[in-house]
Design a protein around this motif. Structure first.
Motif, PDB file in Angstrom:
ATOM      1  N   ILE A  17       0.840  -1.206   0.000  1.00  0.00           N
ATOM      2  CA  ILE A  17       0.000   0.000   0.000  1.00  0.00           C
ATOM      3  C   ILE A  17       0.874   1.253   0.000  1.00  0.00           C
ATOM      4  CG2 ILE A  17      -1.652   1.364   1.360  1.00  0.00           C
ATOM      5  CD1 ILE A  17      -2.969  -0.998  -0.006  1.00  0.00           C
ATOM      6  N   ILE A  18       1.891   1.262   0.853  1.00  0.00           N
ATOM      7  CA  ILE A  18       2.792   2.416   0.934  1.00  0.00           C
ATOM      8  C   ILE A  18       3.504   2.635  -0.400  1.00  0.00           C
ATOM      9  CG2 ILE A  18       4.926   3.272   1.994  1.00  0.00           C
ATOM     10  CD1 ILE A  18       3.931   1.797   4.600  1.00  0.00           C
ATOM     11  N   LEU A  19       4.082   1.550  -0.957  1.00  0.00           N
ATOM     12  CA  LEU A  19       4.795   1.683  -2.233  1.00  0.00           C
ATOM     13  C   LEU A  19       3.845   2.065  -3.362  1.00  0.00           C
ATOM     14  CD1 LEU A  19       7.294  -1.312  -2.038  1.00  0.00           C
ATOM     15  CD2 LEU A  19       7.794   1.129  -1.766  1.00  0.00           C
ATOM     16  N   GLY A  20       2.633   1.526  -3.326  1.00  0.00           N
ATOM     17  CA  GLY A  20       1.647   1.889  -4.344  1.00  0.00           C
ATOM     18  C   GLY A  20       1.294   3.366  -4.289  1.00  0.00           C
ATOM     19  N   ALA A  21       1.171   3.887  -3.087  1.00  0.00           N
ATOM     20  CA  ALA A  21       0.862   5.317  -2.937  1.00  0.00           C
ATOM     21  C   ALA A  21       2.017   6.175  -3.441  1.00  0.00           C
ATOM     22  CB  ALA A  21       0.565   5.633  -1.470  1.00  0.00           C
ATOM     23  N   PHE A  22       3.240   5.789  -3.089  1.00  0.00           N
ATOM     24  CA  PHE A  22       4.395   6.529  -3.600  1.00  0.00           C
ATOM     25  C   PHE A  22       4.478   6.434  -5.117  1.00  0.00           C
ATOM     26  CE2 PHE A  22       6.109   6.560   0.741  1.00  0.00           C
ATOM     27  CZ  PHE A  22       6.639   7.832   0.783  1.00  0.00           C
ATOM     28  N   GLY A  23       4.193   5.235  -5.645  1.00  0.00           N
ATOM     29  CA  GLY A  23       4.230   5.050  -7.091  1.00  0.00           C
ATOM     30  C   GLY A  23       3.194   5.892  -7.809  1.00  0.00           C
ATOM     31  N   ALA A  24       2.045   6.060  -7.193  1.00  0.00           N
ATOM     32  CA  ALA A  24       0.972   6.836  -7.815  1.00  0.00           C
ATOM     33  C   ALA A  24       1.190   8.338  -7.710  1.00  0.00           C
ATOM     34  CB  ALA A  24      -0.364   6.475  -7.170  1.00  0.00           C
ATOM     35  N   HIS A  25       2.034   8.747  -6.792  1.00  0.00           N
ATOM     36  CA  HIS A  25       2.209  10.185  -6.578  1.00  0.00           C
ATOM     37  C   HIS A  25       3.673  10.616  -6.716  1.00  0.00           C
ATOM     38  CE1 HIS A  25      -1.973  10.376  -5.421  1.00  0.00           C
ATOM     39  NE2 HIS A  25      -1.774   9.386  -4.575  1.00  0.00           N
ATOM     40  N   ALA A  26       4.467  10.381  -5.718  1.00  0.00           N
ATOM     41  CA  ALA A  26       5.837  10.907  -5.681  1.00  0.00           C
ATOM     42  C   ALA A  26       6.735  10.347  -6.778  1.00  0.00           C
ATOM     43  CB  ALA A  26       6.460  10.639  -4.314  1.00  0.00           C
ATOM     44  N   PHE A  27       6.659   9.051  -7.025  1.00  0.00           N
ATOM     45  CA  PHE A  27       7.574   8.454  -7.999  1.00  0.00           C
ATOM     46  C   PHE A  27       7.247   8.839  -9.435  1.00  0.00           C
ATOM     47  CE2 PHE A  27       8.336   4.699  -4.882  1.00  0.00           C
ATOM     48  CZ  PHE A  27       9.124   5.512  -4.089  1.00  0.00           C
ATOM     49  N   LYS A  28       6.010   9.250  -9.688  1.00  0.00           N
ATOM     50  CA  LYS A  28       5.644   9.671 -11.046  1.00  0.00           C
ATOM     51  C   LYS A  28       6.416  10.911 -11.482  1.00  0.00           C
ATOM     52  CE  LYS A  28       1.258   7.541 -11.894  1.00  0.00           C
ATOM     53  NZ  LYS A  28      -0.101   7.665 -12.335  1.00  0.00           N
ATOM     54  N   ILE A  30       9.615  11.331 -10.868  1.00  0.00           N
ATOM     55  CA  ILE A  30      11.023  11.024 -11.132  1.00  0.00           C
ATOM     56  C   ILE A  30      11.234   9.819 -12.045  1.00  0.00           C
ATOM     57  CG2 ILE A  30      11.832  12.108  -9.002  1.00  0.00           C
ATOM     58  CD1 ILE A  30      12.069   9.312  -7.770  1.00  0.00           C
ATOM     59  N   LEU A  31      10.190   9.018 -12.256  1.00  0.00           N
ATOM     60  CA  LEU A  31      10.326   7.830 -13.102  1.00  0.00           C
ATOM     61  C   LEU A  31       9.505   7.982 -14.375  1.00  0.00           C
ATOM     62  CD1 LEU A  31       9.990   4.955 -10.443  1.00  0.00           C
ATOM     63  CD2 LEU A  31      12.086   5.956 -11.363  1.00  0.00           C
ATOM     64  N   SER A  82       9.185  -8.954  -6.708  1.00  0.00           N
ATOM     65  CA  SER A  82       8.829  -7.536  -6.555  1.00  0.00           C
ATOM     66  C   SER A  82      10.046  -6.687  -6.219  1.00  0.00           C
ATOM     67  CB  SER A  82       7.755  -7.367  -5.477  1.00  0.00           C
ATOM     68  OG  SER A  82       6.545  -7.976  -5.891  1.00  0.00           O
ATOM     69  N   GLY A  83      10.901  -7.198  -5.343  1.00  0.00           N
ATOM     70  CA  GLY A  83      12.092  -6.440  -4.972  1.00  0.00           C
ATOM     71  C   GLY A  83      12.984  -6.122  -6.160  1.00  0.00           C
ATOM     72  N   SER A  84      13.197  -7.108  -7.028  1.00  0.00           N
ATOM     73  CA  SER A  84      14.043  -6.860  -8.199  1.00  0.00           C
ATOM     74  C   SER A  84      13.378  -5.859  -9.141  1.00  0.00           C
ATOM     75  CB  SER A  84      14.360  -8.167  -8.933  1.00  0.00           C
ATOM     76  OG  SER A  84      13.187  -8.779  -9.428  1.00  0.00           O
ATOM     77  N   ILE A  85      12.073  -5.937  -9.269  1.00  0.00           N
ATOM     78  CA  ILE A  85      11.361  -4.969 -10.114  1.00  0.00           C
ATOM     79  C   ILE A  85      11.498  -3.558  -9.535  1.00  0.00           C
ATOM     80  CG2 ILE A  85       9.070  -4.193 -10.873  1.00  0.00           C
ATOM     81  CD1 ILE A  85       8.360  -7.113 -11.354  1.00  0.00           C
ATOM     82  N   TYR A  86      11.381  -3.423  -8.226  1.00  0.00           N
ATOM     83  CA  TYR A  86      11.514  -2.105  -7.608  1.00  0.00           C
ATOM     84  C   TYR A  86      12.893  -1.513  -7.890  1.00  0.00           C
ATOM     85  CZ  TYR A  86       7.418  -3.595  -4.854  1.00  0.00           C
ATOM     86  OH  TYR A  86       6.201  -4.046  -4.454  1.00  0.00           O
ATOM     87  N   PHE A  87      13.924  -2.311  -7.669  1.00  0.00           N
ATOM     88  CA  PHE A  87      15.289  -1.813  -7.906  1.00  0.00           C
ATOM     89  C   PHE A  87      15.533  -1.523  -9.383  1.00  0.00           C
ATOM     90  CE2 PHE A  87      16.114  -3.575  -3.681  1.00  0.00           C
ATOM     91  CZ  PHE A  87      16.848  -2.537  -3.123  1.00  0.00           C
ATOM     92  N   LEU A  88      15.054  -2.400 -10.267  1.00  0.00           N
ATOM     93  CA  LEU A  88      15.236  -2.169 -11.704  1.00  0.00           C
ATOM     94  C   LEU A  88      14.494  -0.914 -12.167  1.00  0.00           C
ATOM     95  CD1 LEU A  88      15.008  -5.846 -12.987  1.00  0.00           C
ATOM     96  CD2 LEU A  88      17.008  -4.340 -13.147  1.00  0.00           C
ATOM     97  N   SER A  89      13.366  -0.623 -11.550  1.00  0.00           N
ATOM     98  CA  SER A  89      12.607   0.575 -11.904  1.00  0.00           C
ATOM     99  C   SER A  89      13.385   1.845 -11.595  1.00  0.00           C
ATOM    100  CB  SER A  89      11.261   0.602 -11.162  1.00  0.00           C
ATOM    101  OG  SER A  89      10.443  -0.484 -11.563  1.00  0.00           O
ATOM    102  N   PHE A  90      14.215   1.799 -10.557  1.00  0.00           N
ATOM    103  CA  PHE A  90      14.973   2.972 -10.137  1.00  0.00           C
ATOM    104  C   PHE A  90      16.400   3.013 -10.678  1.00  0.00           C
ATOM    105  CE2 PHE A  90      11.560   3.504  -7.124  1.00  0.00           C
ATOM    106  CZ  PHE A  90      11.488   4.883  -6.980  1.00  0.00           C
ATOM    107  N   ALA A  91      16.829   1.976 -11.357  1.00  0.00           N
ATOM    108  CA  ALA A  91      18.227   1.896 -11.818  1.00  0.00           C
ATOM    109  C   ALA A  91      18.627   3.105 -12.652  1.00  0.00           C
ATOM    110  CB  ALA A  91      18.449   0.608 -12.597  1.00  0.00           C
ATOM    111  N   GLU A  92      17.780   3.475 -13.580  1.00  0.00           N
ATOM    112  CA  GLU A  92      18.092   4.619 -14.451  1.00  0.00           C
ATOM    113  C   GLU A  92      18.150   5.912 -13.643  1.00  0.00           C
ATOM    114  OE1 GLU A  92      15.464   6.651 -17.799  1.00  0.00           O
ATOM    115  OE2 GLU A  92      16.128   4.635 -18.389  1.00  0.00           O
TER     116      GLU A  92
END
Length: 124
Positions: A17-28, A30-31, A82-92
């Protein structure tokens, strides 16, 4: 063991839930859209596992080895997938070469599939 499974489910669910909220708002901010989409896949599968573990925790006694194995396979598989996807999403964004994590994602998926097989074995 039941309590441990339920606590693990709650932790995975809460973190999803926390990561989903960040993904929907803050991470949009920077990614890229493609990376956000990948990140959301990780969150979605983490939540699927949390709900699965919650159901297992409330319905199984964990007296059978296959039940315990299913728990460990689901949990480890989700951490790897999921962990590898999270890290790969931020690699760039981090300007880091994390391509070595690429093969970890399907390994995590295979472990989650094996978790389902363990549940099937339990009821056969």
């Amino acid at each position: 063991m039941q309590n441990f499974v339920i606590i693990t489910a709650a932790l995975l669910g809460g973190i999803a839930i926390i990561l989903g909220a960040f993904g929907a708002h803050a991470f949009k901010k920077i990614l890229s859209a493609e990376k956000i989409e990948s990140f959301e896949v990780g969150v979605r599968y983490q939540m699927y596992t949390a709900l699965t573990l919650l159901a297992l925790g409330f319905n199984l006694s964990f007296e059978y080895q296959s039940e315990r194995v299913a728990f460990y396979l689901f949990t480890l598989g989700t951490i790897l997938f999921s962990g590898s996807i999270y890290f790969l999403s931020f690699a760039e964004y981090w300007r880091k070469n994390l391509k070595f994590l690429g093969p970890i994602t399907p390994l995590g998926g295979l472990l989650m599939i094996a978790g389902w097989v363990a549940i099937i074995i339990r009821f056969l």
